[in-house]
Design a protein around this motif. Structure first.
Motif, PDB file in Angstrom:
ATOM      1  N   LEU A  42       1.197  -3.130   8.041  1.00  0.00           N
ATOM      2  CA  LEU A  42       1.424  -3.278   9.480  1.00  0.00           C
ATOM      3  C   LEU A  42       0.509  -4.351  10.059  1.00  0.00           C
ATOM      4  CD1 LEU A  42       2.547  -2.242  12.260  1.00  0.00           C
ATOM      5  CD2 LEU A  42       0.588  -0.681  12.279  1.00  0.00           C
ATOM      6  N   VAL A  43      -0.761  -4.324   9.666  1.00  0.00           N
ATOM      7  CA  VAL A  43      -1.726  -5.298  10.168  1.00  0.00           C
ATOM      8  C   VAL A  43      -1.311  -6.712   9.781  1.00  0.00           C
ATOM      9  CG1 VAL A  43      -4.123  -6.080   9.988  1.00  0.00           C
ATOM     10  CG2 VAL A  43      -3.627  -3.642  10.175  1.00  0.00           C
ATOM     11  N   GLU A  44      -0.846  -6.874   8.554  1.00  0.00           N
ATOM     12  CA  GLU A  44      -0.373  -8.190   8.109  1.00  0.00           C
ATOM     13  C   GLU A  44       0.778  -8.683   8.973  1.00  0.00           C
ATOM     14  OE1 GLU A  44       0.588  -7.925   3.934  1.00  0.00           O
ATOM     15  OE2 GLU A  44      -1.257  -9.018   3.435  1.00  0.00           O
ATOM     16  N   ARG A  45       1.742  -7.797   9.229  1.00  0.00           N
ATOM     17  CA  ARG A  45       2.901  -8.192  10.038  1.00  0.00           C
ATOM     18  C   ARG A  45       2.493  -8.570  11.453  1.00  0.00           C
ATOM     19  NH1 ARG A  45       5.325  -3.429   7.935  1.00  0.00           N
ATOM     20  NH2 ARG A  45       5.348  -2.532  10.045  1.00  0.00           N
ATOM     21  N   ALA A  46       1.460  -7.904  11.972  1.00  0.00           N
ATOM     22  CA  ALA A  46       1.001  -8.174  13.338  1.00  0.00           C
ATOM     23  C   ALA A  46       0.147  -9.435  13.424  1.00  0.00           C
ATOM     24  CB  ALA A  46       0.220  -6.972  13.867  1.00  0.00           C
ATOM     25  N   GLY A  47      -0.202 -10.013  12.294  1.00  0.00           N
ATOM     26  CA  GLY A  47      -1.010 -11.224  12.305  1.00  0.00           C
ATOM     27  C   GLY A  47      -2.463 -10.993  12.622  1.00  0.00           C
ATOM     28  N   VAL A  48      -2.962  -9.796  12.305  1.00  0.00           N
ATOM     29  CA  VAL A  48      -4.374  -9.469  12.511  1.00  0.00           C
ATOM     30  C   VAL A  48      -5.104  -9.639  11.173  1.00  0.00           C
ATOM     31  CG1 VAL A  48      -5.990  -7.615  13.123  1.00  0.00           C
ATOM     32  CG2 VAL A  48      -3.849  -7.889  14.407  1.00  0.00           C
ATOM     33  N   PRO A  49      -6.276 -10.259  11.166  1.00  0.00           N
ATOM     34  CA  PRO A  49      -6.984 -10.487   9.895  1.00  0.00           C
ATOM     35  C   PRO A  49      -7.350  -9.185   9.190  1.00  0.00           C
ATOM     36  CG  PRO A  49      -7.921 -11.842  11.647  1.00  0.00           C
ATOM     37  CD  PRO A  49      -6.982 -10.873  12.310  1.00  0.00           C
ATOM     38  N   ILE A  50      -7.183  -9.167   7.863  1.00  0.00           N
ATOM     39  CA  ILE A  50      -7.589  -8.041   7.022  1.00  0.00           C
ATOM     40  C   ILE A  50      -8.188  -8.586   5.734  1.00  0.00           C
ATOM     41  CG2 ILE A  50      -5.858  -6.406   7.874  1.00  0.00           C
ATOM     42  CD1 ILE A  50      -4.236  -7.024   5.330  1.00  0.00           C
ATOM     43  N   PRO A  51      -9.073  -7.818   5.090  1.00  0.00           N
ATOM     44  CA  PRO A  51      -9.560  -8.243   3.773  1.00  0.00           C
ATOM     45  C   PRO A  51      -8.434  -8.147   2.744  1.00  0.00           C
ATOM     46  CG  PRO A  51     -10.967  -6.528   4.740  1.00  0.00           C
ATOM     47  CD  PRO A  51      -9.704  -6.566   5.537  1.00  0.00           C
ATOM     48  N   GLU A  52      -8.555  -8.893   1.646  1.00  0.00           N
ATOM     49  CA  GLU A  52      -7.634  -8.739   0.530  1.00  0.00           C
ATOM     50  C   GLU A  52      -7.657  -7.277   0.087  1.00  0.00           C
ATOM     51  OE1 GLU A  52      -7.005 -10.311  -4.091  1.00  0.00           O
ATOM     52  OE2 GLU A  52      -8.613 -11.130  -2.852  1.00  0.00           O
ATOM     53  N   THR A  53      -6.481  -6.727  -0.197  1.00  0.00           N
ATOM     54  CA  THR A  53      -6.383  -5.291  -0.470  1.00  0.00           C
ATOM     55  C   THR A  53      -5.563  -5.030  -1.733  1.00  0.00           C
ATOM     56  OG1 THR A  53      -6.499  -4.795   1.901  1.00  0.00           O
ATOM     57  CG2 THR A  53      -5.669  -3.064   0.459  1.00  0.00           C
ATOM     58  N   VAL A  54      -6.073  -4.132  -2.585  1.00  0.00           N
ATOM     59  CA  VAL A  54      -5.358  -3.697  -3.777  1.00  0.00           C
ATOM     60  C   VAL A  54      -5.204  -2.184  -3.695  1.00  0.00           C
ATOM     61  CG1 VAL A  54      -5.346  -3.596  -6.298  1.00  0.00           C
ATOM     62  CG2 VAL A  54      -6.362  -5.578  -5.128  1.00  0.00           C
ATOM     63  N   VAL A  55      -3.989  -1.677  -3.867  1.00  0.00           N
ATOM     64  CA  VAL A  55      -3.738  -0.237  -3.901  1.00  0.00           C
ATOM     65  C   VAL A  55      -3.647   0.195  -5.362  1.00  0.00           C
ATOM     66  CG1 VAL A  55      -2.189   1.634  -3.251  1.00  0.00           C
ATOM     67  CG2 VAL A  55      -2.518  -0.292  -1.697  1.00  0.00           C
ATOM     68  N   VAL A  56      -4.417   1.216  -5.730  1.00  0.00           N
ATOM     69  CA  VAL A  56      -4.441   1.679  -7.122  1.00  0.00           C
ATOM     70  C   VAL A  56      -4.010   3.141  -7.181  1.00  0.00           C
ATOM     71  CG1 VAL A  56      -6.233   0.036  -7.763  1.00  0.00           C
ATOM     72  CG2 VAL A  56      -6.900   2.316  -7.013  1.00  0.00           C
ATOM     73  N   SER A  57      -3.272   3.492  -8.231  1.00  0.00           N
ATOM     74  CA  SER A  57      -2.730   4.851  -8.326  1.00  0.00           C
ATOM     75  C   SER A  57      -3.142   5.576  -9.600  1.00  0.00           C
ATOM     76  CB  SER A  57      -1.195   4.811  -8.225  1.00  0.00           C
ATOM     77  OG  SER A  57      -0.650   3.971  -9.215  1.00  0.00           O
ATOM     78  N   ASP A  58      -4.070   4.984 -10.371  1.00  0.00           N
ATOM     79  CA  ASP A  58      -4.650   5.714 -11.486  1.00  0.00           C
ATOM     80  C   ASP A  58      -6.020   5.121 -11.799  1.00  0.00           C
ATOM     81  OD1 ASP A  58      -4.374   3.487 -13.339  1.00  0.00           O
ATOM     82  OD2 ASP A  58      -2.285   4.037 -13.601  1.00  0.00           O
ATOM     83  N   GLU A  59      -6.740   5.755 -12.697  1.00  0.00           N
ATOM     84  CA  GLU A  59      -8.126   5.344 -12.962  1.00  0.00           C
ATOM     85  C   GLU A  59      -8.204   3.985 -13.635  1.00  0.00           C
ATOM     86  OE1 GLU A  59     -10.074   8.601 -14.948  1.00  0.00           O
ATOM     87  OE2 GLU A  59      -9.310  10.042 -13.484  1.00  0.00           O
ATOM     88  N   ASP A  60      -7.245   3.654 -14.487  1.00  0.00           N
ATOM     89  CA  ASP A  60      -7.253   2.339 -15.129  1.00  0.00           C
ATOM     90  C   ASP A  60      -7.088   1.232 -14.086  1.00  0.00           C
ATOM     91  OD1 ASP A  60      -7.600   3.427 -17.637  1.00  0.00           O
ATOM     92  OD2 ASP A  60      -5.455   3.408 -18.136  1.00  0.00           O
ATOM     93  N   GLU A  61      -6.170   1.443 -13.133  1.00  0.00           N
ATOM     94  CA  GLU A  61      -5.975   0.458 -12.074  1.00  0.00           C
ATOM     95  C   GLU A  61      -7.222   0.337 -11.203  1.00  0.00           C
ATOM     96  OE1 GLU A  61      -2.504   1.491  -9.893  1.00  0.00           O
ATOM     97  OE2 GLU A  61      -1.106   0.922 -11.493  1.00  0.00           O
ATOM     98  N   LEU A  62      -7.901   1.466 -10.958  1.00  0.00           N
ATOM     99  CA  LEU A  62      -9.133   1.429 -10.176  1.00  0.00           C
ATOM    100  C   LEU A  62     -10.194   0.570 -10.867  1.00  0.00           C
ATOM    101  CD1 LEU A  62     -10.967   2.378  -7.861  1.00  0.00           C
ATOM    102  CD2 LEU A  62     -11.467   4.423  -9.207  1.00  0.00           C
ATOM    103  N   HIS A  63     -10.394   0.782 -12.152  1.00  0.00           N
ATOM    104  CA  HIS A  63     -11.392   0.009 -12.890  1.00  0.00           C
ATOM    105  C   HIS A  63     -11.038  -1.479 -12.896  1.00  0.00           C
ATOM    106  CE1 HIS A  63     -14.065   3.086 -14.641  1.00  0.00           C
ATOM    107  NE2 HIS A  63     -13.015   3.878 -14.558  1.00  0.00           N
ATOM    108  N   ALA A  64      -9.756  -1.800 -13.071  1.00  0.00           N
ATOM    109  CA  ALA A  64      -9.336  -3.196 -13.077  1.00  0.00           C
ATOM    110  C   ALA A  64      -9.546  -3.845 -11.703  1.00  0.00           C
ATOM    111  CB  ALA A  64      -7.867  -3.296 -13.486  1.00  0.00           C
ATOM    112  N   ALA A  65      -9.285  -3.079 -10.641  1.00  0.00           N
ATOM    113  CA  ALA A  65      -9.413  -3.634  -9.294  1.00  0.00           C
ATOM    114  C   ALA A  65     -10.863  -3.903  -8.918  1.00  0.00           C
ATOM    115  CB  ALA A  65      -8.761  -2.688  -8.278  1.00  0.00           C
TER     116      ALA A  65
END
Length: 403
Positions: A119-142
């Protein structure tokens, strides 16, 4: 107005009760236990104990319906995450009562930090780069992607459960204790250095009618503010209105956003779709005018207004290092308490009851205590008992909007 204020345990709920009651409105407070601070304000007409919205949803809705009928309530003002249960079951509330909150689908979109980032991206408001992770391997990689990282659950609140290798909370949580899943994912971002800037807004028919931007110079366990200082609202008001326009041009309710001020640029971090302690910095007349939507322009709190939760500042003085004592003493001597001018001291004397309410689950640790104090009124993205098929479908769509 004949108002029901729910989750009266919160300091900002107490403040709303005081503002409504002193303005001549009939006010009933409700919470899941009798010792909630707001339930003991002299500005109340009545206070009621309800079932937990999270653990006994049907009973909670029945309790609210009974209160509305018995006290002829025309407006329900939620102050915490019970708002999701009320919004999901709005068709079960008595005819004619107004829920001062947005629709369930919009609230869920704001609360899910993944869909909020989109939503923030669509509104043109600045946000930090974001990664969504759904398991522990993805968390470690992120977290390996960012030399300095900041991670938290998509459904989290109050600065509790933060994983980072930078700043005062570095190492407070171990990555081995983080278990993201497809249903309960986590966000990972580069650590954005700078002070946290918070907002509180009242919105009526898609228009921001009141805006308070504030920092928290003093925090409990580096997470929850205990002193509140008004800051300039020029940029946050623009961003808030931009987000509302993107979300729902007819939205009505109370919203709070968190930003990080990085070298003068504000980056959106998350939304609390409810009030926060920023409401305390509003004057009563300003709050009521904004609530009724009659202000010709947004009411904005001027920078420099400051309040503190004196009991929390005093308690914190005994837990911080000795070098911090001067700051605590300055606040205690020079900053007005949130109860200043209300002559309603009995309410805050019930503060220890809130601690006892959560202590049985917290085992004395400050972060766990903060979490436990709201455990029975939170919502973590689950299907809600009795919700409509349309809202259930909207919830699935919200989860699909995660980046």
């Amino acid at each position: 107005m004949r108002a029901l204020v729910t989750s009266s345990r919160n300091t900002f709920a107490l403040d709303i009760i005081r503002k409504l009651g002193s303005g001549g409105h009939y006010v009933v407070a409700a919470d899941t236990y009798a010792g909630a601070i707001g339930s003991h304000s002299k500005y109340l007409s009545a206070h009621v104990v309800t079932a937990s919205p999270r653990f006994e949803t049907d009973r909670f809705i029945a309790d609210v319906c009974r209160i509305v009928t018995e006290h002829e309530i025309d407006t329900i003002i939620p102050t915490f995450e019970e708002v999701f249960y009320l919004a999901a079951r709005i068709n079960d509330l008595p005819e004619g009562v107004r829920l001062f909150a947005g629709g369930f689908d919009k609230l869920a979109q704001l609360h899910d930090k993944g869909s909020f980032q989109r939503l923030v991206e669509r509104a043109g408001v600045p946000i930090p780069e974001t990664v969504v992770v759904s398991d522990e391997d993805e968390l470690h990689a992120a977290i390996a992607r960012f030399p300095q990282f900041f991670a938290r659950a998509v459904f989290s609140r109050g600065g509790v459960g933060l994983l980072t290798n930078t700043g005062p909370l570095a190492g407070k949580m171990d990555v081995a204790d983080c278990h993201p899943t497809a249903d309960q994912p986590w966000l990972v971002q580069p650590f954005t250095d700078g002070p946290m800037i918070c907002t509180y807004s009242i919105i009526v028919d898609g228009r921001v009618t009141a805006q308070c931007t504030y920092s928290a110079p003093e925090q409990w366990a580096h997470s929850t503010g205990i002193t509140f200082l008004a800051e300039d609202s020029t940029k946050t008001l623009e961003y808030t209105q931009r987000l509302i326009d993107e979300l729902d041009p007819s939205f009505t309710g109370q919203l709070s956003f968190d930003f990080v001020n990085h070298d003068g640029e504000l980056y959106a971090i998350e939304c609390n779709p409810r009030p926060t302690n920023g409401v305390i910095l509003l004057e009563t007349a300003e709050f009521l005018q904004a609530l009724h939507g009659v202000a010709p322009a947004p009411v904005v709190v001027e920078p420099g207004v400051e309040r503190q939760i004196r009991l929390a500042v005093l308690a914190d003085a005994f837990t911080e290092r000795i070098s911090h004592l001067g700051t605590s003493l300055h606040d205690l001597l020079h900053v007005h308490d949130i109860g200043h001018g209300w002559h309603d001291s009995l309410a805050m004397m019930w503060g220890p009851a809130a601690l006892l309410h959560g202590a049985k689950l917290a085992h004395g640790h400050r972060e766990e205590l903060l979490k436990a104090m709201s455990e029975d009124i939170v919502w973590n993205g689950e299907q809600i008992e009795g919700m409509t098929p349309a809202d259930a479908a909207a919830l699935l769509d919200v989860h699909a909007q995660r980046i």
